[in-house]
Scaffold this active site. Structure first.
Site, PDB file in Angstrom:
ATOM      1  N   GLY A  77       0.823  -1.195   0.000  1.00 45.33           N
ATOM      2  CA  GLY A  77       0.000   0.000   0.000  1.00 45.33           C
ATOM      3  C   GLY A  77       0.864   1.254   0.000  1.00 45.33           C
ATOM      4  CB  CYS A  78       0.294   4.586  -1.490  1.00 45.83           C
ATOM      5  SG  CYS A  78      -1.413   4.820  -0.928  1.00 45.83           S
ATOM      6  CE1 TYR A  79      -2.000   8.318   3.194  1.00 45.90           C
ATOM      7  CE2 TYR A  79      -3.748   6.701   2.929  1.00 45.90           C
ATOM      8  CZ  TYR A  79      -3.339   8.023   2.949  1.00 45.90           C
ATOM      9  OH  TYR A  79      -4.257   9.027   2.732  1.00 45.90           O
ATOM     10  CB  ALA A  80       1.667   0.161   3.993  1.00 51.46           C
ATOM     11  CB  THR A  81       5.350   2.189   0.474  1.00 53.41           C
ATOM     12  OG1 THR A  81       4.790   1.059  -0.183  1.00 53.41           O
ATOM     13  CG2 THR A  81       6.759   2.437  -0.046  1.00 53.41           C
TER      14      THR A  81
END
Lengths: 338, 338, 338, 338
Positions: free
Chosen positions: C150-154
């Site tokens: 996920g973008c945020y998770a990255t």
């Protein structure tokens, strides 16, 4: 060996885009950043997005030193400043692609009238080639000094020339209603370019007096042999990059159809890799960060309405400059640009 | 008779909003615009939106002349400049609502540390009242000098004080993650506020060093008697007006529920017309152009997270200044503000 | 020979970015666009910016036919939909890089809790590799199924893992205050994503309940062996692309300095081409259209504050997917991405 | 006693602006919100900014019940829907100000051609008054059914009528190049109005085919007795509210000066409180949230170029509707609108 390239005025927006485009260019290499500043920055400090991509140190403007390291230089300084440096750069043996307005108007008297200052390098002006490849591509390969066209002027000339050259529209009463993103106004802060002033705003400026107006007229005369009369009305858009021009022309006769107009574009630009003739309406979003100029046309209520969209930073400035460099160095026009 | 009102520094954004709010105020009348400029503009030339609405001519800063025509003056000049004028304005008999930072910090030593300049008007500083009506409403009616709070500080203090005062949260480890529209940075152009730099951008600045951080701590100490430790981290948003603060606090005990937190707000602000306790999450769009501060809270993963939204130009500056004026002149707090 | 590549779900924003990135990739070639639509568009009609650049016709989702023309497929469909197709794609012999959330959470029970639906392909889930190359680069080359993070998770994992792994910060009480551009919400129109609703707006959403919160916790546990407790609070920014996370952590001891924190990042990412450790504060503008994740850190008022910026469409989705493809096919990680 | 007012279609953007304007109106009171929805919301849930300001519950569309509580109703529903309800509303005794397009075109055949649907209420259409007060102010006070003009049509008619009426410009070849903020497209989400599609975008649409084009021609014929030929070319701007029209006309003779054009505006609008004749160029920012239409004109390169700016939500919709209500109820036109 790669073409060694220098930039004068590396802290401008056009220089930033040149640097980014040159990074992806397989046959060119950036070797020298020549800056007027007293304190010479590393370019990645000036533009934080360049960290890890281009970390060249800016250097003094020393034409022989530049010529030692580069064959061609892009001059990204304002008009008046450009023609201070260009003679020395040429003399040092560099080929020059000037992104300022100083070598765009062939007639020094017109230059003085438009820019309110005498031209101080009429000698080189006489040899400068106007770098709009789709219209004057033949002259560019041998040029030592290329005047990179104005952003608005590029869109207007590309949109109007094919129709005028084929006598499909009248040369009189042409209206170019244009709108540009704010990078077109440069990087220097100004009250009217302050974020809260431009955001959620839209207005015209320099109505019928913008400096690109005579440039468009000159280009159309050179490309078509006709003295076109252009009313140019620019507006500022609350966005970063992109120009859309909505251009109103009178068809030369009632017999002319919308298809005729499309045919003219297809005919003129059949071999041009950066001109896209669209059926749908051009949107500046769709040319963002590209060297395309998108064109379409409608014939409605007795008027031909041409829409032209380009990215003022790319096809309107740095991309076109690179396209010119490609031609000057006998490369494919599209190299590094698609 | 209407309250006659003057503004010092009429060409600022806060002055523009004051002028617009005063136009709708039924009990106040703008009589004098005092400007530092050499060429004194008509205010409708400076702010074209005021044409036909307020076309006052700016005048020199002449305290006795101002006092002849006004009872109260809003000072909309930068810090340091404000405390140059405020003594003379007070001396001339004017009541002063100062929108700069000069009279917000009660301790001159703290002022000097934070603003890197000695305070030059400690005499009046001693009498200044901090104009946050929801927390210090009692002191405002009799004040001759009101320090209008900082925009960020207003939101943070209103969000934290009720919880801290009721011992629902710990005074330590409070994090105020804030984001503001660009008008908060004022009207003067600057490279980082140039439209293309801010548009499509988002970044933090002044991490833990912003001048509103000690202001928030002072306010909480005065309002709650507790020495709160605030880490204040502001960000700039690509929009014009509005602040959203996302505030992280440690509940004082595990027994505290989300309902307890809402109850604290309801209790603290039951009679406050400009505080809205919301169940949904505050959005700075929903307080735009209003004097509201919207609050909500979530208790999640062991943290109390308070959201506070206000318009930095209204509740964060000019609206709150007018709210203070209402109180100073024994008017309804909401007069001209709903 | 170039790696032949297919995309499932080609009319999404992540597919658009994949197509644009693949055009510049020297060792990959896009051969098949597999779409669920009844009327299969030419991709240049769906995305007008692709005219002249990529004019592939979309085709039916026929796994064997895709496998005839491609070795790897990027699945750009929503969660739930992805795990309908992935088993058949794998069975047909394709390697799969899944940009949905379906194979990110290793524990099917957690998946069901977070996504409110049982996992229907637990067999392949057991073999899926979490494609965050900077943390799990060793596992990617041999994987047949990569779950693109996920973008945020990255951003959060890259920002926190090095500090946690070196015991410089406590695993408890971590706050990730995040803000994302609107492309992160996908291409499907919705009332809250309608232009006038998002423009000049800013608000939090899914406070402490966002689906990337457990993903971050899982990643940190896998990468550092510690059970970190994350409070994740996302906000929506009025801009197109980019994530900035402002992350608050408690230093493990008072002895830890800001330099220690920087050293941890330098140490962890010395050989990572897409991580830039900055002294200045990351701005999502400076990673726009790049595969970089910019990191910086401040130690202030007893908190470590890490800032992480990336482009949610590139390092947060399509660029990272291509980075994974490079690793899976034993190419340089940076190929086509710098 | 205040004028009791109802709104049909209260969840639209125009209704929101009406509610906000009515709150400040000293002689009107909102009493009934009539909604088509199955689940009838409290209006403050639908528009969170109204919390504490207007918390009316929406009710069913029951004309007699509405007529019990209101004397006038603003219909804020789409065309086709409006003419379903208007007959019953009139029959119940309400006066109607219709913000849809249903009663703007006097000729039912033209309506059918433009809106692709037969007019179903030709009886009331025959009595409807076109509510553009500056041009048809005499007819409004006695009207029971007022057709509130289109936003684009308001600006164009106000800009062109004075020049045409005084024979200063030719009625042929008039070009209206218009640009509008996105609220003009309504509140319903659509793919092309999705935030990432409109942000950083600019394009024309409905070139020469927009429904306001015949409306402008009808208005000019009615106001000036001349059959003007209008080419109307609208564009969508990436901002919320505001219209700017750049209008190109041929002067009737070479003797006509720019001063003549300004004189015509001054003469026509000397007593009109909402028309501002400016020397500087109108900017939609400067009419934001106001009921003004700003006008200016340039005579350049043989063309008269008129610039007209207004807020599409106020003078282009809800403000003008309130101006019409003021006239219908014998109030000052400016009441609640300055």
């Amino acid at each position: 060996m790669k073409i060694p390239v220098a930039i004068l005025g590396p802290t401008s927006y056009t220089a930033l885009h040149l640097i980014q485009l040159l990074r992806r260019h397989p046959a060119a290499e950036l070797t020298y950043l020549a800056s007027q500043r007293d304190e010479l920055p590393n370019i990645a400090e000036e533009f934080p997005q360049l960290m890890g991509l281009c970390e060249l140190q800016c250097q003094k403007i020393d034409p022989p030193a530049i010529a030692d390291q580069a064959e061609v230089i892009f001059t990204c300084v304002p008009h008046l400043t450009a023609m201070e440096y260009v003679p020395r750069l040429l003399e040092a043996g560099l080929r020059v692609i000037d992104l300022s307005a100083d070598y765009r108007l062939a007639d020094p008297a017109l230059y003085e009238k438009v820019y309110q200052h005498p031209h101080t390098d009429t000698e080189n002006l006489a040899d400068a080639v106007y770098g709009l490849p789709e219209l004057f591509g033949d002259e560019i390969p041998e040029a030592d000094l290329v005047a990179n066209p104005g952003c608005y002027a590029t869109a207007a000339a590309l949109a109007i020339a094919p129709l005028l050259a084929r006598n499909l529209v009248k040369p009189t009463g042409i209206i170019v209603n244009a709108a540009s993103g704010i990078t077109g106004a440069g990087r220097r802060p100004a009250p009217h370019l302050h974020f809260p002033e431009m955001n959620e705003a839209f207005t015209a400026y320099n109505v019928g007096t913008h400096r690109h107006q005579p440039e468009i007229e000159q280009t159309l005369a050179a490309a078509t042999g006709q003295e076109a009369q252009i009313l140019f009305v620019p507006h500022l858009l609350p966005l970063n990059q992109g120009i859309l021009e909505s251009i109103y022309l009178d068809p030369a006769s009632e017999a002319i159809s919308e298809e005729d107009l499309f045919d003219a574009f297809e005919d003129a630009y059949a071999d041009e890799p950066f001109i896209r003739i669209r059926n749908d309406l051009p949107n500046l979003k769709h040319v963002r960060d590209s060297n395309f100029c998108d064109l379409s046309v409608r014939l409605v209520k007795g008027k031909a309405v041409v829409f032209a969209a380009l990215d003022n930073m790319i096809k309107g400035a740095s991309g076109q400059a690179l396209q010119n460099m490609n031609l000057m160095f006998k490369q494919e026009a599209t190299l590094g640009l698609l």
